[in-house]
Motif scaffolding. Structure first.
Motif, mmCIF file in Angstrom:
data_model
loop_
_atom_site.group_PDB
_atom_site.id
_atom_site.type_symbol
_atom_site.label_atom_id
_atom_site.label_comp_id
_atom_site.label_asym_id
_atom_site.label_seq_id
_atom_site.Cartn_x
_atom_site.Cartn_y
_atom_site.Cartn_z
ATOM 1 N N HIS A 9 28.936 26.528 90.593
ATOM 2 C CA HIS A 9 29.949 25.628 89.888
ATOM 3 C C HIS A 9 30.879 26.761 89.780
ATOM 4 N N ILE A 10 32.139 26.761 90.622
ATOM 5 C CA ILE A 10 33.177 27.625 90.815
ATOM 6 C C ILE A 10 34.455 27.154 89.844
ATOM 7 N N ASN A 11 35.021 28.469 89.034
ATOM 8 C CA ASN A 11 36.247 28.198 88.509
ATOM 9 C C ASN A 11 37.087 27.948 89.705
ATOM 10 N N PRO A 12 37.988 26.764 89.396
ATOM 11 C CA PRO A 12 38.836 26.392 90.260
ATOM 12 C C PRO A 12 39.999 27.675 90.732
ATOM 13 N N GLU A 13 40.390 28.378 89.696
ATOM 14 C CA GLU A 13 41.320 29.538 89.920
ATOM 15 C C GLU A 13 40.839 30.611 90.685
ATOM 16 N N GLY A 80 31.216 36.301 87.798
ATOM 17 C CA GLY A 80 32.721 36.137 87.216
ATOM 18 C C GLY A 80 33.613 35.081 87.891
ATOM 19 N N PHE A 81 32.794 34.369 89.037
ATOM 20 C CA PHE A 81 33.422 33.149 89.533
ATOM 21 C C PHE A 81 32.752 31.794 88.938
ATOM 22 N N LEU A 82 31.778 31.964 88.326
ATOM 23 C CA LEU A 82 31.013 30.763 87.826
ATOM 24 C C LEU A 82 31.265 30.013 86.499
ATOM 25 N N THR A 83 31.528 28.503 86.475
ATOM 26 C CA THR A 83 31.512 27.984 85.285
ATOM 27 C C THR A 83 30.379 27.599 84.606
ATOM 28 N N ALA A 84 29.372 27.590 85.340
ATOM 29 C CA ALA A 84 28.175 27.469 85.040
ATOM 30 C C ALA A 84 26.952 28.314 85.569
ATOM 31 N N PRO A 85 25.962 28.184 84.864
ATOM 32 C CA PRO A 85 24.803 29.200 85.268
ATOM 33 C C PRO A 85 24.319 28.671 86.888
ATOM 34 N N LEU A 86 24.101 29.553 87.567
ATOM 35 C CA LEU A 86 23.878 29.363 89.075
ATOM 36 C C LEU A 86 22.549 28.577 88.916
ATOM 37 N N ASP A 87 22.559 27.459 89.748
ATOM 38 C CA ASP A 87 21.188 26.559 89.772
ATOM 39 C C ASP A 87 20.552 26.866 90.954
ATOM 40 N N VAL A 88 19.360 27.448 91.072
ATOM 41 C CA VAL A 88 18.579 27.791 92.154
ATOM 42 C C VAL A 88 17.191 26.984 92.193
#
Length: 98
Positions: A9-13, A80-88
């Protein structure tokens, strides 16, 4: 065969930077022993969600990938790019026989 879905889930900016930084990871991972497929998919319902769909021959190939320099380096940057924890999610899959 091991199938992994890693959802970002990536920060749009920061989406452009994420897409730039992930390209070397994709290219290098595809060259690894035991890699069958390594593809980044964009969610069609949310333009800031991406899923890496990985297919590996076995757990040894996954372990080797997870300890590689290109993977560990990207994981550090990805935070630094994520807005939520990486879901694996990982799956043990075999091709269906018709």
């Amino acid at each position: 065969m091991i199938i992994i879905h890693a959802t970002f889930h990536i920060n749009p900016e920061k989406k452009g930077m994420f897409l730039e930084e992930i390209q070397p990871l994709i290219a290098t991972s595809r060259e690894e022993n035991g890699n069958i497929s390594y593809r980044l998919q964009k969610d069609i319902e949310n333009e800031n969600v991406f899923t890496m769909v990985e297919i590996w021959e076995d757990m040894q190939a996954v372990a080797s990938h997870n300890s590689s320099e290109h993977f560990t380096s990207f994981v550090t940057k990805a935070k630094g790019f994520l807005t939520a924890p990486l879901d694996v999610k990982a799956f043990d899959g075999q091709p269906l026989k018709s």
